[in-house]
Design a protein around this motif. Structure first.
Motif, PDB file in Angstrom:
ATOM      1  N   ASN A  67      -4.044   1.541 -10.911  1.00 24.83           N
ATOM      2  CA  ASN A  67      -3.688   0.740  -9.830  1.00 24.83           C
ATOM      3  C   ASN A  67      -2.227   0.909  -9.352  1.00 24.83           C
ATOM      4  O   ASN A  67      -1.418   1.277 -10.091  1.00 24.83           O
ATOM      5  CB  ASN A  67      -3.954  -0.794 -10.351  1.00 24.83           C
ATOM      6  N   GLU A  68      -2.217   0.654  -8.057  1.00 23.28           N
ATOM      7  CA  GLU A  68      -0.796   0.723  -7.377  1.00 23.28           C
ATOM      8  C   GLU A  68       0.194   0.009  -8.142  1.00 23.28           C
ATOM      9  O   GLU A  68       1.297   0.603  -8.208  1.00 23.28           O
ATOM     10  CB  GLU A  68      -0.877   0.121  -5.933  1.00 23.28           C
ATOM     11  N   SER A  69      -0.020  -1.262  -8.678  1.00 22.01           N
ATOM     12  CA  SER A  69       0.789  -1.930  -9.462  1.00 22.01           C
ATOM     13  C   SER A  69       1.353  -1.436 -10.728  1.00 22.01           C
ATOM     14  O   SER A  69       2.574  -1.699 -11.301  1.00 22.01           O
ATOM     15  CB  SER A  69       0.342  -3.463  -9.711  1.00 22.01           C
ATOM     16  N   MET A  94       0.855  -1.259   0.230  1.00 21.71           N
ATOM     17  CA  MET A  94       0.052   0.083   0.011  1.00 21.71           C
ATOM     18  C   MET A  94       0.939   1.182  -0.131  1.00 21.71           C
ATOM     19  O   MET A  94       1.944   1.366   0.620  1.00 21.71           O
ATOM     20  CB  MET A  94      -0.976   0.148   1.231  1.00 21.71           C
ATOM     21  N   ASP A 124      -7.980   3.128  -0.338  1.00 21.25           N
ATOM     22  CA  ASP A 124      -7.732   1.609  -0.150  1.00 21.25           C
ATOM     23  C   ASP A 124      -8.668   0.586  -0.662  1.00 21.25           C
ATOM     24  O   ASP A 124      -9.725   0.864  -0.112  1.00 21.25           O
ATOM     25  CB  ASP A 124      -7.316   1.267   1.393  1.00 21.25           C
ATOM     26  N   SER A 151      -4.234  -2.628  -1.258  1.00 22.50           N
ATOM     27  CA  SER A 151      -3.576  -1.823  -2.024  1.00 22.50           C
ATOM     28  C   SER A 151      -4.081  -0.709  -2.428  1.00 22.50           C
ATOM     29  O   SER A 151      -5.371  -0.396  -2.181  1.00 22.50           O
ATOM     30  CB  SER A 151      -3.421  -2.711  -3.504  1.00 22.50           C
TER      31      SER A 151
END
Length: 85
Positions: free
Chosen positions: A78-80, A1, A31, A35
């Motif tokens: 997205n965080e990725s 995160m 959140d 993530s």
């Protein structure tokens, strides 16, 4: 995160994606499932254009819409897909 930004608060920021793109705009981080997801409205990409005027060279800085042919007002990242914010 991602923990170095305030979640659930609107902020103006720049996101560097793993694709190399840099996107700026008004964002909200939330959140979801362990993530972080970034919602960004009306994103822009910075541009630099070289110019030559009277024998002197320089750069013009500007902005272009991230998705030129889209009518969407906001996007979800997205965080990725994020290198840094």
């Amino acid at each position: 995160m991602i923990n170095y930004i305030r979640h659930d608060n609107e902020f103006y920021g720049i996101v560097k994606l793993i694709s190399g793109e840099e996107i700026m705009g008004v964002m909200i981080a939330t959140d979801e499932d362990e993530s972080t997801v970034i919602y960004i409205s009306d994103p822009l990409c910075p541009t630099l254009t070289p110019i030559d005027k009277d024998g002197q060279q320089g750069l013009i800085a500007g902005f272009v819409k991230w998705m030129l042919w889209s009518d969407e007002e906001f996007y979800i990242i997205n965080e990725s897909d994020i290198v840094t914010i």
